[in-house]
Design a protein around this motif. Structure first.
Motif, PDB file in Angstrom:
ATOM      1  N   MET A   1       0.840  -1.173   0.000  1.00  0.00           N
ATOM      2  CA  MET A   1       0.000   0.000   0.000  1.00  0.00           C
ATOM      3  C   MET A   1       0.889   1.242   0.000  1.00  0.00           C
ATOM      4  SD  MET A   1      -3.008   1.034   2.705  1.00  0.00           S
ATOM      5  CE  MET A   1      -3.644  -0.609   2.666  1.00  0.00           C
ATOM      6  N   ARG A   2       0.442   2.280  -0.723  1.00  0.00           N
ATOM      7  CA  ARG A   2       1.188   3.534  -0.737  1.00  0.00           C
ATOM      8  C   ARG A   2       0.204   4.701  -0.801  1.00  0.00           C
ATOM      9  NH1 ARG A   2       2.073   6.164  -5.694  1.00  0.00           N
ATOM     10  NH2 ARG A   2       1.134   5.099  -7.446  1.00  0.00           N
ATOM     11  N   ILE A   3       0.662   5.869  -0.430  1.00  0.00           N
ATOM     12  CA  ILE A   3      -0.192   7.057  -0.484  1.00  0.00           C
ATOM     13  C   ILE A   3      -0.275   7.514  -1.932  1.00  0.00           C
ATOM     14  CG2 ILE A   3      -0.466   9.442   0.265  1.00  0.00           C
ATOM     15  CD1 ILE A   3       1.108   8.612   2.819  1.00  0.00           C
ATOM     16  N   TYR A   4      -1.482   7.626  -2.444  1.00  0.00           N
ATOM     17  CA  TYR A   4      -1.729   8.028  -3.825  1.00  0.00           C
ATOM     18  C   TYR A   4      -1.970   9.533  -3.907  1.00  0.00           C
ATOM     19  CZ  TYR A   4      -5.051   9.052  -7.609  1.00  0.00           C
ATOM     20  OH  TYR A   4      -5.722   9.635  -8.643  1.00  0.00           O
ATOM     21  N   VAL A   5      -2.827  10.043  -3.028  1.00  0.00           N
ATOM     22  CA  VAL A   5      -3.166  11.464  -3.035  1.00  0.00           C
ATOM     23  C   VAL A   5      -3.371  11.927  -1.600  1.00  0.00           C
ATOM     24  CG1 VAL A   5      -5.667  11.158  -3.320  1.00  0.00           C
ATOM     25  CG2 VAL A   5      -4.601  13.232  -4.151  1.00  0.00           C
ATOM     26  N   THR A   6      -2.964  13.135  -1.327  1.00  0.00           N
ATOM     27  CA  THR A   6      -3.251  13.792  -0.059  1.00  0.00           C
ATOM     28  C   THR A   6      -3.768  15.171  -0.428  1.00  0.00           C
ATOM     29  OG1 THR A   6      -2.380  14.287   2.144  1.00  0.00           O
ATOM     30  CG2 THR A   6      -0.904  14.664   0.271  1.00  0.00           C
ATOM     31  N   SER A   7      -4.359  15.863   0.515  1.00  0.00           N
ATOM     32  CA  SER A   7      -4.974  17.126   0.131  1.00  0.00           C
ATOM     33  C   SER A   7      -4.634  18.248   1.089  1.00  0.00           C
ATOM     34  CB  SER A   7      -6.493  16.965   0.035  1.00  0.00           C
ATOM     35  OG  SER A   7      -7.039  16.660   1.299  1.00  0.00           O
ATOM     36  N   VAL A   8      -4.801  19.452   0.572  1.00  0.00           N
ATOM     37  CA  VAL A   8      -4.744  20.664   1.373  1.00  0.00           C
ATOM     38  C   VAL A   8      -6.016  21.434   1.009  1.00  0.00           C
ATOM     39  CG1 VAL A   8      -3.314  21.932  -0.298  1.00  0.00           C
ATOM     40  CG2 VAL A   8      -3.333  22.628   2.079  1.00  0.00           C
ATOM     41  N   LEU A   9      -6.731  21.871   2.022  1.00  0.00           N
ATOM     42  CA  LEU A   9      -7.987  22.595   1.818  1.00  0.00           C
ATOM     43  C   LEU A   9      -7.670  24.039   1.470  1.00  0.00           C
ATOM     44  CD1 LEU A   9      -9.712  21.025   4.906  1.00  0.00           C
ATOM     45  CD2 LEU A   9     -10.445  20.682   2.536  1.00  0.00           C
ATOM     46  N   VAL A  10      -8.177  24.519   0.336  1.00  0.00           N
ATOM     47  CA  VAL A  10      -7.853  25.861  -0.128  1.00  0.00           C
ATOM     48  C   VAL A  10      -9.107  26.715  -0.269  1.00  0.00           C
ATOM     49  CG1 VAL A  10      -5.747  25.082  -1.278  1.00  0.00           C
ATOM     50  CG2 VAL A  10      -7.880  25.183  -2.579  1.00  0.00           C
ATOM     51  N   ASP A  11      -8.918  28.021  -0.092  1.00  0.00           N
ATOM     52  CA  ASP A  11     -10.025  28.971  -0.195  1.00  0.00           C
ATOM     53  C   ASP A  11     -10.452  29.202  -1.641  1.00  0.00           C
ATOM     54  OD1 ASP A  11      -9.670  29.252   2.537  1.00  0.00           O
ATOM     55  OD2 ASP A  11      -8.562  31.134   2.366  1.00  0.00           O
ATOM     56  N   ASP A  12      -9.501  29.102  -2.568  1.00  0.00           N
ATOM     57  CA  ASP A  12      -9.755  29.420  -3.972  1.00  0.00           C
ATOM     58  C   ASP A  12      -8.850  28.521  -4.809  1.00  0.00           C
ATOM     59  OD1 ASP A  12      -9.199  30.660  -6.557  1.00  0.00           O
ATOM     60  OD2 ASP A  12     -10.126  32.482  -5.796  1.00  0.00           O
ATOM     61  N   GLN A  13      -9.447  27.612  -5.572  1.00  0.00           N
ATOM     62  CA  GLN A  13      -8.641  26.647  -6.325  1.00  0.00           C
ATOM     63  C   GLN A  13      -7.755  27.307  -7.384  1.00  0.00           C
ATOM     64  OE1 GLN A  13     -11.793  23.698  -7.374  1.00  0.00           O
ATOM     65  NE2 GLN A  13     -10.325  22.226  -6.525  1.00  0.00           N
ATOM     66  N   ALA A  14      -8.257  28.306  -8.087  1.00  0.00           N
ATOM     67  CA  ALA A  14      -7.451  28.963  -9.125  1.00  0.00           C
ATOM     68  C   ALA A  14      -6.250  29.673  -8.502  1.00  0.00           C
ATOM     69  CB  ALA A  14      -8.306  29.942  -9.926  1.00  0.00           C
ATOM     70  N   LYS A  15      -6.489  30.378  -7.413  1.00  0.00           N
ATOM     71  CA  LYS A  15      -5.406  31.073  -6.712  1.00  0.00           C
ATOM     72  C   LYS A  15      -4.385  30.067  -6.168  1.00  0.00           C
ATOM     73  CE  LYS A  15      -4.750  34.358  -2.920  1.00  0.00           C
ATOM     74  NZ  LYS A  15      -5.440  35.100  -1.849  1.00  0.00           N
ATOM     75  N   ALA A  16      -4.894  28.960  -5.628  1.00  0.00           N
ATOM     76  CA  ALA A  16      -4.010  27.921  -5.095  1.00  0.00           C
ATOM     77  C   ALA A  16      -3.153  27.320  -6.203  1.00  0.00           C
ATOM     78  CB  ALA A  16      -4.824  26.830  -4.403  1.00  0.00           C
ATOM     79  N   LEU A  17      -3.753  27.019  -7.352  1.00  0.00           N
ATOM     80  CA  LEU A  17      -2.989  26.450  -8.461  1.00  0.00           C
ATOM     81  C   LEU A  17      -1.852  27.388  -8.864  1.00  0.00           C
ATOM     82  CD1 LEU A  17      -2.516  24.251 -10.567  1.00  0.00           C
ATOM     83  CD2 LEU A  17      -4.171  25.436 -12.040  1.00  0.00           C
ATOM     84  N   LYS A  18      -2.139  28.661  -8.947  1.00  0.00           N
ATOM     85  CA  LYS A  18      -1.112  29.646  -9.309  1.00  0.00           C
ATOM     86  C   LYS A  18       0.005  29.658  -8.269  1.00  0.00           C
ATOM     87  CE  LYS A  18      -0.694  34.400 -10.927  1.00  0.00           C
ATOM     88  NZ  LYS A  18       0.228  34.024 -11.960  1.00  0.00           N
ATOM     89  N   PHE A  19      -0.325  29.678  -6.990  1.00  0.00           N
ATOM     90  CA  PHE A  19       0.688  29.708  -5.940  1.00  0.00           C
ATOM     91  C   PHE A  19       1.522  28.429  -5.924  1.00  0.00           C
ATOM     92  CE2 PHE A  19       2.350  28.982  -1.705  1.00  0.00           C
ATOM     93  CZ  PHE A  19       2.951  30.203  -1.421  1.00  0.00           C
ATOM     94  N   TYR A  20       0.848  27.290  -5.962  1.00  0.00           N
ATOM     95  CA  TYR A  20       1.559  26.012  -5.835  1.00  0.00           C
ATOM     96  C   TYR A  20       2.417  25.695  -7.063  1.00  0.00           C
ATOM     97  CZ  TYR A  20      -0.465  24.851  -1.338  1.00  0.00           C
ATOM     98  OH  TYR A  20      -0.774  24.846   0.000  1.00  0.00           O
ATOM     99  N   THR A  21       2.050  26.228  -8.229  1.00  0.00           N
ATOM    100  CA  THR A  21       2.876  26.001  -9.423  1.00  0.00           C
ATOM    101  C   THR A  21       3.879  27.138  -9.630  1.00  0.00           C
ATOM    102  OG1 THR A  21       1.142  26.937 -10.855  1.00  0.00           O
ATOM    103  CG2 THR A  21       1.195  24.534 -10.601  1.00  0.00           C
ATOM    104  N   ASP A  22       3.414  28.383  -9.646  1.00  0.00           N
ATOM    105  CA  ASP A  22       4.297  29.521  -9.937  1.00  0.00           C
ATOM    106  C   ASP A  22       5.297  29.799  -8.825  1.00  0.00           C
ATOM    107  OD1 ASP A  22       2.801  29.740 -12.219  1.00  0.00           O
ATOM    108  OD2 ASP A  22       1.884  31.665 -11.704  1.00  0.00           O
ATOM    109  N   LYS A  23       4.901  29.635  -7.575  1.00  0.00           N
ATOM    110  CA  LYS A  23       5.793  29.957  -6.457  1.00  0.00           C
ATOM    111  C   LYS A  23       6.515  28.714  -5.929  1.00  0.00           C
ATOM    112  CE  LYS A  23       4.193  34.246  -6.053  1.00  0.00           C
ATOM    113  NZ  LYS A  23       4.855  35.460  -6.307  1.00  0.00           N
ATOM    114  N   LEU A  24       5.749  27.679  -5.580  1.00  0.00           N
ATOM    115  CA  LEU A  24       6.367  26.504  -4.976  1.00  0.00           C
ATOM    116  C   LEU A  24       7.030  25.585  -6.003  1.00  0.00           C
ATOM    117  CD1 LEU A  24       3.895  25.555  -2.108  1.00  0.00           C
ATOM    118  CD2 LEU A  24       5.859  27.110  -2.072  1.00  0.00           C
ATOM    119  N   GLY A  25       6.616  25.675  -7.268  1.00  0.00           N
ATOM    120  CA  GLY A  25       7.284  24.911  -8.315  1.00  0.00           C
ATOM    121  C   GLY A  25       6.698  23.541  -8.613  1.00  0.00           C
TER     122      GLY A  25
END
Length: 133
Positions: A1-25
């Protein structure tokens, strides 16, 4: 068994996508419409077939009080490992990322905590030594 997906609860999915890709890489893995929200996952550039991080909409009424309590107490929602914390801290600072805790030693790790702009604190960790298996 392995972890497939984990989550972080976000206020705004579009804003989160931009932060997690543009800033965190992270890189986008899945973006699938699901009603008014999306099944929106990102992965590490270093492990594109590894565990996915779901940028999960925080629409449930219990989410905001939970997230507010964690932030108030300085508790990160999740933790990401980096190879060089000082370099990552400098890179992210240059991109305008706000840190609530600057790099510090904490036992067998060095750690820092940042604000993800989506209602969460995120911990960055550099291993100072390999932990026993």
């Amino acid at each position: 068994m392995r972890i497939y997906v984990t989550s972080v609860l976000v206020d705004d999915q579009a804003k989160a996508l931009k932060f997690y890709t543009d800033k965190l890489g992270f890189i986008l893995k899945h973006d699938i419409p699901v009603g008014e929200h999306r099944w929106l996952t990102v992965v590490s550039k270093e492990q594109p077939e590894g565990t996915e991080l779901l940028l999960e909409p925080g629409a449930h009424p219990a989410v905001q009080p939970f997230k507010d309590a964690l932030v108030k107490d300085g508790i990160p929602a999740t933790s990401f490992q980096v190879q060089d914390l000082n370099a990552e801290f400098a890179r992210l600072r240059e991109l305008g990322v706000v840190f609530t805790l600057e790099p510090m030693d904490a036992g067998s790790v060095r750690m820092a905590v940042l604000d993800d702009t989506c209602g969460n604190l995120i911990q960055l960790v550099e291993m100072k030594q390999e932990l026993p298996a």
